[in-house]
Scaffold this active site. Structure first.
Site, PDB file in Angstrom:
ATOM      1  N   LYS A 181      12.471   5.532 -15.680  1.00 53.44           N
ATOM      2  CA  LYS A 181      13.449   4.732 -14.919  1.00 53.44           C
ATOM      3  C   LYS A 181      13.395   4.996 -13.407  1.00 53.44           C
ATOM      4  O   LYS A 181      13.646   4.093 -12.612  1.00 53.44           O
ATOM      5  CB  LYS A 181      14.863   4.979 -15.454  1.00 53.44           C
ATOM      6  CG  LYS A 181      15.078   4.373 -16.843  1.00 53.44           C
ATOM      7  CD  LYS A 181      16.508   4.553 -17.319  1.00 53.44           C
ATOM      8  CE  LYS A 181      16.626   4.132 -18.772  1.00 53.44           C
ATOM      9  NZ  LYS A 181      17.985   4.310 -19.304  1.00 53.44           N
ATOM     10  N   ASP A 230      22.546  -0.332 -17.620  1.00 50.96           N
ATOM     11  CA  ASP A 230      23.130   0.663 -18.525  1.00 50.96           C
ATOM     12  C   ASP A 230      24.644   0.786 -18.335  1.00 50.96           C
ATOM     13  O   ASP A 230      25.404   0.868 -19.305  1.00 50.96           O
ATOM     14  CB  ASP A 230      22.486   2.049 -18.302  1.00 50.96           C
ATOM     15  CG  ASP A 230      21.121   2.156 -18.959  1.00 50.96           C
ATOM     16  OD1 ASP A 230      20.840   1.397 -19.907  1.00 50.96           O
ATOM     17  OD2 ASP A 230      20.329   3.005 -18.511  1.00 50.96           O
TER      18      ASP A 230
HETATM   19  P1  NDP Z   1      18.131  13.388 -19.131  1.00 51.69           P
HETATM   20  O1  NDP Z   1      17.041  14.252 -19.658  1.00 51.69           O
HETATM   21  O2  NDP Z   1      17.940  12.658 -17.849  1.00 51.69           O
HETATM   22  O3  NDP Z   1      19.474  14.282 -18.929  1.00 51.69           O
HETATM   23  C1  NDP Z   1      19.837  15.209 -19.883  1.00 51.69           C
HETATM   24  C2  NDP Z   1      21.239  15.753 -19.577  1.00 51.69           C
HETATM   25  O4  NDP Z   1      21.685  16.459 -20.735  1.00 51.69           O
HETATM   26  C3  NDP Z   1      21.295  16.738 -18.424  1.00 51.69           C
HETATM   27  O5  NDP Z   1      22.526  16.593 -17.756  1.00 51.69           O
HETATM   28  C4  NDP Z   1      21.210  18.090 -19.145  1.00 51.69           C
HETATM   29  O6  NDP Z   1      21.817  19.157 -18.430  1.00 51.69           O
HETATM   30  C5  NDP Z   1      22.018  17.802 -20.372  1.00 51.69           C
HETATM   31  N1  NDP Z   1      21.699  18.649 -21.541  1.00 51.69           N
HETATM   32  C6  NDP Z   1      20.520  18.704 -22.215  1.00 51.69           C
HETATM   33  N2  NDP Z   1      20.630  19.558 -23.258  1.00 51.69           N
HETATM   34  C7  NDP Z   1      21.900  20.056 -23.236  1.00 51.69           C
HETATM   35  C8  NDP Z   1      22.623  20.979 -24.055  1.00 51.69           C
HETATM   36  N3  NDP Z   1      22.052  21.566 -25.115  1.00 51.69           N
HETATM   37  N4  NDP Z   1      23.917  21.232 -23.747  1.00 51.69           N
HETATM   38  C9  NDP Z   1      24.514  20.637 -22.681  1.00 51.69           C
HETATM   39  N5  NDP Z   1      23.867  19.755 -21.856  1.00 51.69           N
HETATM   40  C10 NDP Z   1      22.574  19.466 -22.147  1.00 51.69           C
HETATM   41  O7  NDP Z   1      18.482  12.386 -20.345  1.00 51.69           O
HETATM   42  P2  NDP Z   1      19.147  10.934 -20.215  1.00 51.69           P
HETATM   43  O8  NDP Z   1      20.281  11.031 -19.260  1.00 51.69           O
HETATM   44  O9  NDP Z   1      18.109   9.910 -19.978  1.00 51.69           O
HETATM   45  O10 NDP Z   1      19.684  10.678 -21.728  1.00 51.69           O
HETATM   46  C11 NDP Z   1      20.824  11.349 -22.247  1.00 51.69           C
HETATM   47  C12 NDP Z   1      21.237  10.738 -23.584  1.00 51.69           C
HETATM   48  O11 NDP Z   1      21.739   9.414 -23.436  1.00 51.69           O
HETATM   49  C13 NDP Z   1      20.123  10.627 -24.618  1.00 51.69           C
HETATM   50  O12 NDP Z   1      20.652  11.034 -25.878  1.00 51.69           O
HETATM   51  C14 NDP Z   1      19.781   9.154 -24.649  1.00 51.69           C
HETATM   52  O13 NDP Z   1      19.279   8.768 -25.906  1.00 51.69           O
HETATM   53  C15 NDP Z   1      21.146   8.541 -24.370  1.00 51.69           C
HETATM   54  N6  NDP Z   1      21.088   7.170 -23.786  1.00 51.69           N
HETATM   55  C16 NDP Z   1      21.645   6.138 -24.491  1.00 51.69           C
HETATM   56  C17 NDP Z   1      21.645   4.855 -23.973  1.00 51.69           C
HETATM   57  C18 NDP Z   1      22.266   3.734 -24.767  1.00 51.69           C
HETATM   58  O14 NDP Z   1      22.053   2.566 -24.412  1.00 51.69           O
HETATM   59  N7  NDP Z   1      23.040   4.025 -25.779  1.00 51.69           N
HETATM   60  C19 NDP Z   1      21.046   4.537 -22.645  1.00 51.69           C
HETATM   61  C20 NDP Z   1      20.506   5.700 -21.967  1.00 51.69           C
HETATM   62  C21 NDP Z   1      20.529   6.956 -22.551  1.00 51.69           C
HETATM   63  P3  NDP Z   1      20.999  19.969 -17.259  1.00 51.69           P
HETATM   64  O15 NDP Z   1      21.156  19.145 -16.001  1.00 51.69           O
HETATM   65  O16 NDP Z   1      21.716  21.275 -17.176  1.00 51.69           O
HETATM   66  O17 NDP Z   1      19.583  20.086 -17.727  1.00 51.69           O
END
Ligand code: NDP
Length: 269
Positions: free
Chosen positions: A66, A102
């Site tokens: 993205k 989104d």
């Molecule tokens: P990113 O990899 O960009 O971001 C991940 C985020 O999750 C970060 O803030 C990270 O924290 C945090 N994180 C990861 N693991 C953990 C954990 N074990 N405990 C707490 N925080 C955690 O992913 P995206 O933002 O692209 O996607 C996130 C979710 O949203 C996915 O499940 C995706 O499938 C879903 N999604 C759904 C959509 C829909 O249309 N329904 C559209 C877009 C996404 P840190 O910064 O500390 O690493």
């Protein structure tokens, strides 16, 4: 003449977007096809360029491309600019128009499908990655009482909140800052559910009648289980997925599909 669209991601085999857009096209009588295309991790721009050269009319973009799609776009919507990420490309002559649907997808799911108006509500948004970035401005436009962004790496949440401070009452921090607070809408935009994990939420985080929203879909996550045990109403992100697709379809075709039967179809499948 059939117009061609695609979604680019890596991985992409699991994508429900072809089914969603085929359903929209049937329902609205639009002549188009839509396929899922796997782009190599180092080959996103080349893949999109080839698709466009071959007559592609537009594309969706998903993880992890993205930000690259944002850079590729020659013209961007205000919401794509604010999010720093693009999930929808529209090829218009020499221009590549980039949008981010989104946030509208989430807000439409909340307001139209779930009957939840974020106005005046206390909202907790967990996560500060791509998904969270895309929804901050659209949520603030709904005029919540407060939007708190909590993240495992607190500095990322603070930075994200600071970026949108001009747009409404938004704050950021770590999960420890949540002790003693309760929220009406709690949104999980972290990738924790993908790993079967749960962000460290303190007790009492769900206000009476709260909605717990996990952007992840198709699985009962530890977050949704916790929320149910706490008496909250729960939902996954399937509605958001279909609503963001509808917004992209509208951008490309100028026709707004009815999302309810498509959400029902996916839930049944
Ligand atoms: P990113 O990899 O960009 O971001 C991940 C985020 O999750 C970060 O803030 C990270 O924290 C945090 N994180 C990861 N693991 C953990 C954990 N074990 N405990 C707490 N925080 C955690 O992913 P995206 O933002 O692209 O996607 C996130 C979710 O949203 C996915 O499940 C995706 O499938 C879903 N999604 C759904 C959509 C829909 O249309 N329904 C559209 C877009 C996404 P840190 O910064 O500390 O690493």
């Amino acid at each position: 003449m059939t117009d061609h669209y695609a979604v680019f991601g890596n991985p992409i085999a699991h994508s429900k977007s072809p089914l969603i857009h085929a359903s929209f096209a049937r329902q609205t009588g639009q002549d188009l096809d839509y396929t899922a295309l796997l782009a190599p991790l180092d080959g996103f721009v080349a893949c999109v360029t080839a698709f466009r050269a071959g007559g592609g009319a537009g594309a969706n973009v998903t993880v992890p491309f993205k930000e690259q799609a944002h850079a590729l776009a020659t013209v961007r919507s205000t919401r794509a600019e604010a999010a720093g990420a693009v999930n929808t490309l529209h090829f218009k002559g020499a221009e590549i128009y980039g949008d981010n649907t989104d946030g509208a997808g989430l807000v439409n799911d909340l307001t139209r499908n779930l009957g939840v108006d974020p106005k005046g509500r206390r909202i907790l948004l967990m996560g500060a990655g791509g998904a969270a970035r895309g929804v901050v401005q659209p949520l603030l436009e709904c005029r919540p009482a407060i939007l708190f962004i909590a993240n495992r790496t607190p500095a990322r949440a603070v930075e994200l909140a600071t970026r949108f401070r001009h747009a409404g009452p938004v704050h950021g921090g770590g999960y420890d800052a949540l002790a003693g607070s309760a929220f009406d809408i709690v949104i999980n935009a972290t990738a924790a559910s993908l790993a079967g994990e749960l962000p460290p939420l303190p007790e009492g985080i769900f206000a009476d009648g709260a909605l717990a929203y996990d952007m992840m879909y198709g699985r009962d996550t530890p977050f949704l289980q916790l929320a149910r045990q706490a008496g909250a109403r729960t939902t996954d992100g399937l509605g958001m997925l279909v609503e963001q697709a509808a917004e992209a379809f509208f951008l490309w075709r100028g026709v707004r599909p009815d999302t309810a039967p498509v959400i029902a179809l996916l839930r049944a499948g």
